[in-house]
Design a protein around this motif. Structure first.
Motif, short mmCIF file in Angstrom:
data_model
loop_
_atom_site.label_atom_id
_atom_site.label_comp_id
_atom_site.label_asym_id
_atom_site.label_seq_id
_atom_site.Cartn_x
_atom_site.Cartn_y
_atom_site.Cartn_z
N ASP A 1 0.85 -1.19 0.00
CA ASP A 1 0.00 0.00 0.00
C ASP A 1 0.89 1.24 0.00
O ASP A 1 1.98 1.22 -0.59
CB ASP A 1 -0.96 -0.04 1.19
CG ASP A 1 -0.22 -0.32 2.52
OD1 ASP A 1 0.98 0.01 2.62
OD2 ASP A 1 -0.85 -0.84 3.46
N HIS B 1 -4.32 1.35 -1.25
CA HIS B 1 -4.69 0.00 -1.60
C HIS B 1 -4.94 -0.86 -0.37
O HIS B 1 -4.13 -0.93 0.55
CB HIS B 1 -3.60 -0.65 -2.45
CG HIS B 1 -3.83 -0.48 -3.91
ND1 HIS B 1 -3.18 -1.22 -4.87
CD2 HIS B 1 -4.69 0.32 -4.59
CE1 HIS B 1 -3.59 -0.86 -6.07
NE2 HIS B 1 -4.51 0.08 -5.92
N SER B 2 -6.08 -1.53 -0.38
CA SER B 2 -6.34 -2.61 0.56
C SER B 2 -5.73 -3.88 -0.04
O SER B 2 -5.21 -3.88 -1.16
CB SER B 2 -7.84 -2.79 0.75
OG SER B 2 -8.43 -3.21 -0.48
N ASP C 1 -7.48 -4.63 -3.25
CA ASP C 1 -6.99 -3.79 -4.36
C ASP C 1 -5.65 -4.31 -4.87
O ASP C 1 -5.41 -4.36 -6.08
CB ASP C 1 -6.81 -2.34 -3.88
CG ASP C 1 -8.12 -1.69 -3.47
OD1 ASP C 1 -9.15 -1.99 -4.07
OD2 ASP C 1 -8.08 -0.87 -2.52
N GLN D 1 -6.12 -7.33 -7.11
CA GLN D 1 -6.53 -6.99 -8.48
C GLN D 1 -5.36 -6.42 -9.28
O GLN D 1 -5.20 -6.72 -10.46
CB GLN D 1 -7.69 -6.00 -8.45
CG GLN D 1 -8.97 -6.57 -7.87
CD GLN D 1 -9.42 -7.84 -8.56
OE1 GLN D 1 -9.46 -7.93 -9.79
NE2 GLN D 1 -9.73 -8.87 -7.78
N ALA D 2 -4.54 -5.58 -8.63
CA ALA D 2 -3.38 -5.00 -9.31
C ALA D 2 -2.40 -6.09 -9.72
O ALA D 2 -1.81 -6.04 -10.81
CB ALA D 2 -2.70 -3.98 -8.40
#
Length: 245
Positions: A52, A93-94, A97, A100-101
């Motif tokens: 993050d 970003h969690s 997230d 997905q990245a």
């Protein structure tokens, strides 16, 4: 008890959360390349860092002075060769997230993944079960796409020591971070392919303030160096095990 406290304190916690968001000093991510080579000589390790804002180096001037650069250099020194690294990290970003990245990013081959995640999950009150499921999937995707053999999860930082946060919000987020860490530690007992690394003791308690950035929420450059040293020491020991297989 935590659920009861959250319910009882809900109006105050919501007000404090909104106030912190309005007044918080917003620092940029560290500048510089998101991939590189540290050290000299034979290639000893290929490293992927997923995270993050702390992974992205908020609170440091450049990536060389943030987690990615400090960790790569520390590993190169310990392993006696070069370390190739790639960073995939974004402010806000969690773990969901980041997952997905990771699915969408252009990734380089890697031997080991380090995660720096959990703060935004604690803020979002993500349940330990959901968080663990997402970390499992993150590990699986990295193995499939990069070929990693080991994942080292950096523990959620001690949010109870973040100077930015007022009480009781600080207590609540610290308690949630502790819940996540305990759940992950239990899940990884006996695992040969994944581990968890606690932050150094001096990043906890009142002494932590000296290692925090001006925003009171992220490490400063000295904090990143201390964090990287703890991770590097653990990884250097893991590398011996991995090399012997």
């Amino acid at each position: 008890m935590l659920a009861i406290a959250k319910l009882a304190l809900a109006p105050l916690l919501v007000w404090q959360g909104l106030r912190v968001r309005r007044q918080a000093l917003r620092l940029p991510e560290a500048t510089g390349p998101r991939a590189g080579l540290a050290g000299q000589g034979a290639l000893k390790l290929r490293l992927l860092i997923v995270g993050d804002s702390s992974g992205a180096g908020v609170g440091a001037s450049t990536q060389q002075r943030a987690l990615a650069g400090r960790l790569s250099e520390a590993l190169a020194d310990r392993l006696g060769g070069s370390v190739h690294w790639q960073l995939l990290a974004t402010t806000g970003h969690s773990t969901g997230d980041a997952l997905q990245a990771l699915k969408q990013a252009e990734l380089l081959p890697a031997d080991l993944m380090v995660t720096a995640l959990g703060v935004n999950d604690a803020v979002g009150q993500v349940s330990p079960r959901r968080w663990l499921t997402q970390l499992d999937e993150l590990d699986a995707i990295a193995r499939e796409r990069c070929g990693i053999g080991y994942t080292l999860h950096s523990a959620v930082p001690p949010m109870h020591a973040f100077p930015l946060l007022p009480q009781p919000l600080r207590w609540l987020l610290g308690a949630q971070a502790l819940r996540l860490n305990r759940a992950l530690a239990r899940q990884l007992i006996g695992s040969a392919t994944r581990g968890m690394q606690a932050l150094p003791a001096h990043l906890h308690g009142q002494a932590a303030a000296a290692l925090m950035a001006p925003d009171g929420f992220h490490p400063n450059e000295a904090g990143y160096a201390a964090w990287a040293e703890a991770l590097a020491e653990r990884i250097a020991r893991l590398q011996i095990t991995l090399s012997s297989r």
